[in-house]
Design a protein around this motif. Structure first.
Motif, mmCIF file in Angstrom:
data_model
loop_
_atom_site.group_PDB
_atom_site.id
_atom_site.type_symbol
_atom_site.label_atom_id
_atom_site.label_comp_id
_atom_site.label_asym_id
_atom_site.label_seq_id
_atom_site.Cartn_x
_atom_site.Cartn_y
_atom_site.Cartn_z
ATOM 1 N N THR A 219 0.907 -1.237 -0.021
ATOM 2 C CA THR A 219 0.063 0.037 0.010
ATOM 3 C C THR A 219 0.748 1.088 -0.144
ATOM 4 N N MET A 220 1.890 1.313 0.871
ATOM 5 C CA MET A 220 2.816 2.322 0.747
ATOM 6 C C MET A 220 3.407 2.689 -0.362
ATOM 7 N N LYS A 221 3.795 1.518 -1.143
ATOM 8 C CA LYS A 221 4.504 1.504 -2.632
ATOM 9 C C LYS A 221 3.466 2.316 -3.670
ATOM 10 N N ILE A 222 2.091 1.977 -3.590
ATOM 11 C CA ILE A 222 0.979 2.455 -4.323
ATOM 12 C C ILE A 222 0.860 4.153 -4.180
ATOM 13 N N TYR A 223 1.187 4.407 -2.886
ATOM 14 C CA TYR A 223 1.174 6.016 -2.513
ATOM 15 C C TYR A 223 2.433 6.556 -2.395
ATOM 16 N N LYS A 224 3.501 5.858 -3.200
ATOM 17 C CA LYS A 224 4.777 6.374 -3.369
ATOM 18 C C LYS A 224 5.499 6.799 -1.987
ATOM 19 N N LYS A 225 5.329 6.064 -1.066
ATOM 20 C CA LYS A 225 6.148 6.294 0.217
ATOM 21 C C LYS A 225 7.307 5.257 0.425
ATOM 22 N N LEU A 226 7.097 3.877 -0.398
ATOM 23 C CA LEU A 226 7.979 2.965 -0.329
ATOM 24 C C LEU A 226 8.347 2.660 -1.611
ATOM 25 N N TYR A 227 9.259 1.974 -1.948
ATOM 26 C CA TYR A 227 9.629 1.569 -3.529
ATOM 27 C C TYR A 227 10.015 0.290 -3.593
ATOM 28 N N GLY A 228 9.911 -0.359 -4.677
ATOM 29 C CA GLY A 228 10.183 -1.848 -5.065
ATOM 30 C C GLY A 228 9.397 -2.665 -5.520
ATOM 31 N N ASN A 229 9.288 -3.973 -5.836
ATOM 32 C CA ASN A 229 8.524 -4.674 -6.411
ATOM 33 C C ASN A 229 8.250 -5.844 -5.444
ATOM 34 N N SER A 230 8.810 -6.984 -5.563
ATOM 35 C CA SER A 230 8.550 -7.818 -4.298
ATOM 36 C C SER A 230 9.297 -7.687 -2.942
ATOM 37 N N PHE A 231 10.403 -6.622 -3.097
ATOM 38 C CA PHE A 231 11.053 -6.305 -1.910
ATOM 39 C C PHE A 231 10.531 -4.852 -1.569
ATOM 40 N N SER A 232 10.878 -4.074 -0.542
ATOM 41 C CA SER A 232 10.400 -2.787 -0.110
ATOM 42 C C SER A 232 11.707 -1.992 0.241
ATOM 43 N N PHE A 233 11.722 -0.788 -0.266
ATOM 44 C CA PHE A 233 12.936 -0.115 0.206
ATOM 45 C C PHE A 233 12.360 1.494 0.549
ATOM 46 N N ASN A 234 13.189 2.140 1.302
ATOM 47 C CA ASN A 234 12.716 3.393 1.893
ATOM 48 C C ASN A 234 12.722 4.493 0.864
ATOM 49 N N LYS A 235 12.729 5.745 1.201
ATOM 50 C CA LYS A 235 12.658 6.747 0.386
ATOM 51 C C LYS A 235 14.049 7.078 -0.343
ATOM 52 N N ILE A 236 15.111 6.355 -0.040
ATOM 53 C CA ILE A 236 16.191 6.761 -0.912
ATOM 54 C C ILE A 236 16.093 6.610 -2.448
ATOM 55 N N PHE A 237 14.714 6.001 -2.886
ATOM 56 C CA PHE A 237 14.834 5.906 -4.282
ATOM 57 C C PHE A 237 14.151 7.195 -4.805
ATOM 58 N N TYR A 238 13.651 8.122 -4.023
ATOM 59 C CA TYR A 238 13.329 9.275 -4.526
ATOM 60 C C TYR A 238 14.279 10.140 -5.508
ATOM 61 N N SER A 239 15.419 9.879 -4.886
ATOM 62 C CA SER A 239 16.659 10.508 -5.686
ATOM 63 C C SER A 239 17.444 9.529 -6.496
ATOM 64 N N ILE A 240 16.857 8.504 -7.019
ATOM 65 C CA ILE A 240 17.408 7.387 -7.732
ATOM 66 C C ILE A 240 18.448 7.961 -8.958
ATOM 67 N N ASN A 241 17.999 9.116 -9.527
ATOM 68 C CA ASN A 241 18.947 9.665 -10.644
ATOM 69 C C ASN A 241 20.218 10.246 -10.438
ATOM 70 N N GLU A 242 20.250 10.557 -9.027
ATOM 71 C CA GLU A 242 21.509 11.090 -8.424
ATOM 72 C C GLU A 242 22.114 10.237 -7.422
ATOM 73 N N PHE A 243 21.649 8.881 -7.403
ATOM 74 C CA PHE A 243 22.153 7.938 -6.570
ATOM 75 C C PHE A 243 23.431 7.374 -7.139
ATOM 76 N N ALA A 244 24.412 7.385 -6.728
ATOM 77 C CA ALA A 244 25.814 7.032 -7.088
ATOM 78 C C ALA A 244 25.663 5.619 -7.432
ATOM 79 N N TYR A 245 25.210 4.690 -6.848
ATOM 80 C CA TYR A 245 25.230 3.291 -7.229
ATOM 81 C C TYR A 245 24.669 3.148 -8.454
ATOM 82 N N PHE A 246 23.309 3.926 -8.738
ATOM 83 C CA PHE A 246 22.684 3.697 -9.761
ATOM 84 C C PHE A 246 23.728 4.209 -11.158
ATOM 85 N N LYS A 247 24.165 5.220 -10.959
ATOM 86 C CA LYS A 247 25.080 5.895 -11.960
ATOM 87 C C LYS A 247 26.154 5.001 -12.304
ATOM 88 N N LYS A 248 26.700 4.303 -11.268
ATOM 89 C CA LYS A 248 27.815 3.470 -11.370
ATOM 90 C C LYS A 248 27.417 2.109 -12.210
#
Length: 404
Positions: free
Chosen positions: A242-271
């Motif tokens: 439910t929190m994923k539906i309302y964009k408070k958590l992120y993920g598919n079968s797992f759940s991640f906290n709000k760090i994915f708000y800034s995924i474009n700036e996230f160092a691991y993603f760029k790398k």
């Protein structure tokens, strides 16, 4: 504007709906109408009463003995079906008088009927083979528990429910997700919690435009498997989804906290994407044809963010990390590095045999083997890996990204 919460049937999977309710409460989502079928009707009654703690206590203490008169010890799904079949042959279904008493003990007539939240349920009358759709105003106080039980009488697993001279069975025989009923009761906006369990579903009225669906992203245990530990897990999963539906958590079968708000700036993603571009310019031999594979061709039209997320979740899955937890990506990376460092890779010669013979092998070993090839920058051998599995390759690439 009236907002309805529609709860499907689904037996023991109903614990998931409690997690949804918990999330909606945290999000301050106001509900005006609740409709439900089967376990959805039972949960819905407690929502109308606003008795979350009471509902939580029920689900946290769930067991076969809290539902059936007969003591049952079941270890797997096959035994579940066997037990229900035997009881149907002998007695026409399980005796759920204990469940009925539990419902009676937890229904608060005053709270239910004075609540501002309207209510509707679905059951099915055997006598004339017709559905019965009832709203709060239609249900006499002295028959409320009876109709709740009737809606949840999962025949043939459970015995028929008798009310006066009529017999009733589960509302899932008519509509397991009563969205239309909620609309008929005046709902303009609908949140539909679909446990995707067996049962008929009526086609949604085309006039209904505003529907938010919440469905389990993870596999839940058999709907006739009553276990408190599984129920606790499902409550967490319902909350997370439910929190994923309302964009408070992120993920598919797992759940991640709000760090994915800034995924474009996230160092691991760029790398990760940079490594993807550098490592995936390979040549693959297909018979006599030599095909040059650039990373854009490998991922086709997939979203890079989804590839990044799927690669993390693939590793988390093979490492058996808990799906119901809410994860911080930095903690996940630490666990992945620590656990994968314990794995020994296999020789490339053995890997070729596995591919050729289509043998099964531990996925962790395969990921570690591909990772070692990346470390050694052996592009020719990586060509074969791409034929093995894109998912394995990407998981190894993520491991390479966080370790180098």
């Amino acid at each position: 504007m009236k907002k309805a919460l529609v709860l499907s049937g689904g037996g023991s999977k109903g614990a998931y709906q409690l997690g949804v309710w918990k999330a909606l409460k945290k999000l301050n989502v106001q509900i005006d109408i609740v409709t439900g079928t089967s376990i959805g009707a039972l949960n819905g009654c407690l929502i109308v009463q606003n008795d979350y703690d009471k509902a939580l206590s029920l689900w946290n203490n769930l067991s076969f003995s809290s539902v059936f008169k007969k003591e049952i010890k079941i270890n797997n799904e096959l035994e579940v079906y066997k037990e229900y079949i035997e009881e149907f042959i002998k007695n026409g279904g399980m005796d759920i008088s204990i469940l009925e008493q539990t419902i009676k003990d937890n229904v608060d007539i005053k709270k239910f009927y004075t609540s501002k939240i309207d209510f509707g349920l679905v059951t099915f009358k055997i006598n004339n083979l017709k559905p019965i759709l009832l709203t709060k105003k239609d249900i006499k106080e002295e028959l409320l528990v009876d109709y709740l039980v009737a809606s949840a009488t999962c025949f043939p697993a459970f015995k028929l429910k008798k009310i006066n001279d009529d017999f009733y069975i589960d509302g899932g025989y008519y509509d397991n997700l009563p969205v239309n009923l909620a609309h008929q009761m005046g709902a303009n906006e609908i949140i539909a919690v679909d446990l995707q369990e067996i049962g008929f579903k009526k086609s949604i009225n085309k006039k209904i435009k505003n529907i938010t669906y919440i469905t389990p992203k993870n596999k839940l245990k058999n709907f006739l498997f009553f276990d408190k530990e599984e129920a606790k897990k499902q409550i967490k999963l319902g909350y997370n989804d439910t929190m994923k539906i309302y964009k408070k958590l992120y993920g598919n079968s797992f759940s991640f906290n709000k760090i994915f708000y800034s995924i474009n700036e996230f160092a691991y993603f760029k790398k990760f994407i940079k490594n993807f571009e550098n490592k995936s310019k390979v040549v693959t031999k297909l018979g006599k044809t030599v095909k040059y594979m650039h990373y854009h061709q490998i991922i086709e039209n997939e979203n890079p963010k989804e590839i990044f997320l799927n690669s993390i979740e693939y590793l988390m899955n093979i490492l058996d990390l808990k799906e119901e937890n809410i994860w911080n990506i930095l903690n996940v990376n630490h666990i992945i590095k620590e656990e994968m460092s314990k794995i020994n890779s296999i020789s490339f010669k053995n890997l070729e045999k596995i591919i050729k013979n289509k043998e099964e092998v531990n996925e962790k070993v395969l990921v570690k083997t591909i990772y070692d090839l990346m470390i050694n920058n052996d592009q020719k051998k990586l060509n074969i890996i791409l034929l093995l599995s894109k998912e394995l390759y990407l998981a190894a690439l993520y491991l390479y990204t966080i370790k180098n």
